[in-house]
Scaffold this active site. Structure first.
Site, short mmCIF file in Angstrom:
data_model
loop_
_atom_site.label_atom_id
_atom_site.label_comp_id
_atom_site.label_asym_id
_atom_site.label_seq_id
_atom_site.Cartn_x
_atom_site.Cartn_y
_atom_site.Cartn_z
N GLU A 23 1.70 2.02 -3.36
CA GLU A 23 0.26 2.87 -4.11
C GLU A 23 0.56 4.25 -3.91
O GLU A 23 0.46 4.72 -4.50
CB GLU A 23 -0.71 2.40 -3.40
N HIS B 90 0.54 -1.52 -0.49
CA HIS B 90 0.26 0.16 0.20
C HIS B 90 0.64 1.41 0.09
O HIS B 90 0.44 2.29 -0.40
CB HIS B 90 -0.95 -0.08 1.17
#
Length: 437
Positions: free
Chosen positions: A71, A68
């Site tokens: 990202e 994450h």
């Protein structure tokens, strides 16, 4: 017949017609990069996504939260572009760009006019191949991610679903939260995030999917040029294998988890282990879910909300991954009604396992699912997602007609048999609300 998507060496080509005159094509480029397109006649827009087969489950000790983290960081700049350059590129053409991290994959995508697709491919490819992972930007983004986690932690409906996955799956990596915990985000060093990036962002693991007003040959050329400009070695190697779909052993005992939150309402889930994402019974599961808690006419909605007024939101849900899954029943209710609501959820689950659903319920649920399937594929973003998941997860692509046939072939007996099996598995309960403990 479904379009089979075998893992082959570069040079492989596949083409298949779809409903409404759409054409799906697939090419394996040098480096094992897979490019899939669905040309949709008459569309002036296109959605393109770069899919990387890495999710939160792939993180090792010491780099939890890295997927994450990446990202966010891929939008913070490359050797060729600053974060402002990336943002301006899409704003200047009225497009939109975003990303999503899952437990088993990550996707960076953009929706633009068809004429601006080459720009979108170049920018997203630059992000994927050449992210700076700058130390100062990483520290700034660490704070942003901690705020995102705090925001989610303030939403009891998010908390109950995260805690449910942890309760049912236990030590399995799929039981961890996608975004990581605050402690993990504070602790993960830049080197671990960088190593995670270099390990997983490789040509053989990349899938580029696009749908809408797209020319397949042109897109393949654009992707090849962009990856080459990013310095990726595009050798004659096959694509990476898909994840094995052998069901994982999950601890047999159901557990009860209570999370204290100073809220007016309690959020509860009752459920357990479901089906894998590739299980052939996923179509009976869709019907089971629709009848039990998939809409306003579902049994749980009618019994708990309409007849008794005990909850505003009540539904059932299922999530399938490569080697396990979840099945659960959710309700939001007053704290003093939790025991009664949980009893009604269990009663509804047991009843559908013990008695066949009615012909009217079967017909209604199949109609509901059929309409939702067709309406859900009316835009290029949904079509792009279908391509990416077909390539990374299923290894085959069904046309709308083929998917509808599988839904319409479901029988009441299949639904009951599956409900009975799921009901026989250990059940966990998660409560989030103003409770003690």
């Amino acid at each position: 017949m479904p379009l089979s998507l075998p893992l082959t060496r570069p040079g492989s080509e596949l083409t298949a017609g779809q409903d409404g005159g759409a054409i799906v094509r697939r090419t394996v480029l040098p480096g094992g990069v897979r490019v899939l397109t669905e040309a949709m006649p008459g569309l002036r827009s296109a959605t393109v996504g770069a899919w990387v087969g890495v999710g939160s489950r792939d993180e090792r000790d010491g780099n939890h939260g890295s997927t994450h983290f990446l990202e966010h960081l891929l939008f913070k700049g490359t050797a060729r572009r600053s974060s402002m350059d990336i943002a301006e590129a899409f704003d200047a053409v009225g497009g939109e760009a975003n990303a999503a991290t899952g437990k088993e994959y990550t996707c960076y995508y953009a929706r633009v006019l068809d004429a601006d697709l080459p720009m979108a491919v170049d920018v997203i490819s630059d992000m994927v191949t050449s992210a700076s992972i700058d130390a100062e930007e990483l520290e700034l983004e660490r704070g942003v991610i901690l705020e995102e986690i705090a925001m989610n932690d303030d939403d009891p409906s998010d908390v109950v679903h995260e805690q449910f996955a942890a309760a049912v799956l236990g030590a399995h990596p799929l039981g961890r939260p996608i975004g990581g915990t605050p402690g993990a985000i504070r602790a993960v060093p830049r080197d671990s995030v960088l190593d995670h990036y270099h390990e997983h962002y490789v040509p053989a693991g990349l899938v580029v999917a696009a749908a809408g007003g797209v020319d397949h040959e042109a897109l393949c050329a654009q992707v090849t040029a962009a990856l080459d400009a990013g310095g990726w070695q595009l050798d004659d190697v096959p694509s990476l294998d898909r994840r094995p779909d052998v069901p994982a052993p999950i601890a047999a005992d159901g557990v009860e988890t209570v999370v204290r939150r100073a809220t007016e309402q309690a959020n509860v889930i009752l459920g357990g282990v479901g089906l894998t994402g590739t299980d052939d019974r996923r179509y009976p599961l869709l019907v089971l879910n629709a009848v039990l808690g998939g809409g306003m006419s579902s049994r749980l909605f009618q019994e708990i909300r309409e007849k008794r007024g005990l909850a505003y939101s009540v539904y059932s849900f299922a999530a399938g991954h490569s080697d396990t899954g979840l099945f659960g029943l959710y309700a939001g209710c007053a704290p003093e009604n939790v025991d009664q609501v949980l009893a009604l959820l269990a009663e509804g689950w047991d009843r559908i396992a013990q008695e066949p659903i009615t012909p009217a319920e079967l017909t209604r649920s199949i109609g509901q699912l059929s309409g939702g399937l067709v309406l859900g594929l009316e835009d290029s973003g949904a079509r792009m997602n279908r391509l990416g998941k077909a390539e990374l997860v299923h290894g085959e692509l069904l046309s709308q007609s083929e998917a509808l046939e599988r839904v319409r072939a479901v029988t009441a007996q299949q639904v009951q048999d599956l409900a009975k099996e799921l009901a026989s598995r250990p059940r966990s309960v998660v409560k989030v609300g103003p409770f003690g403990g």
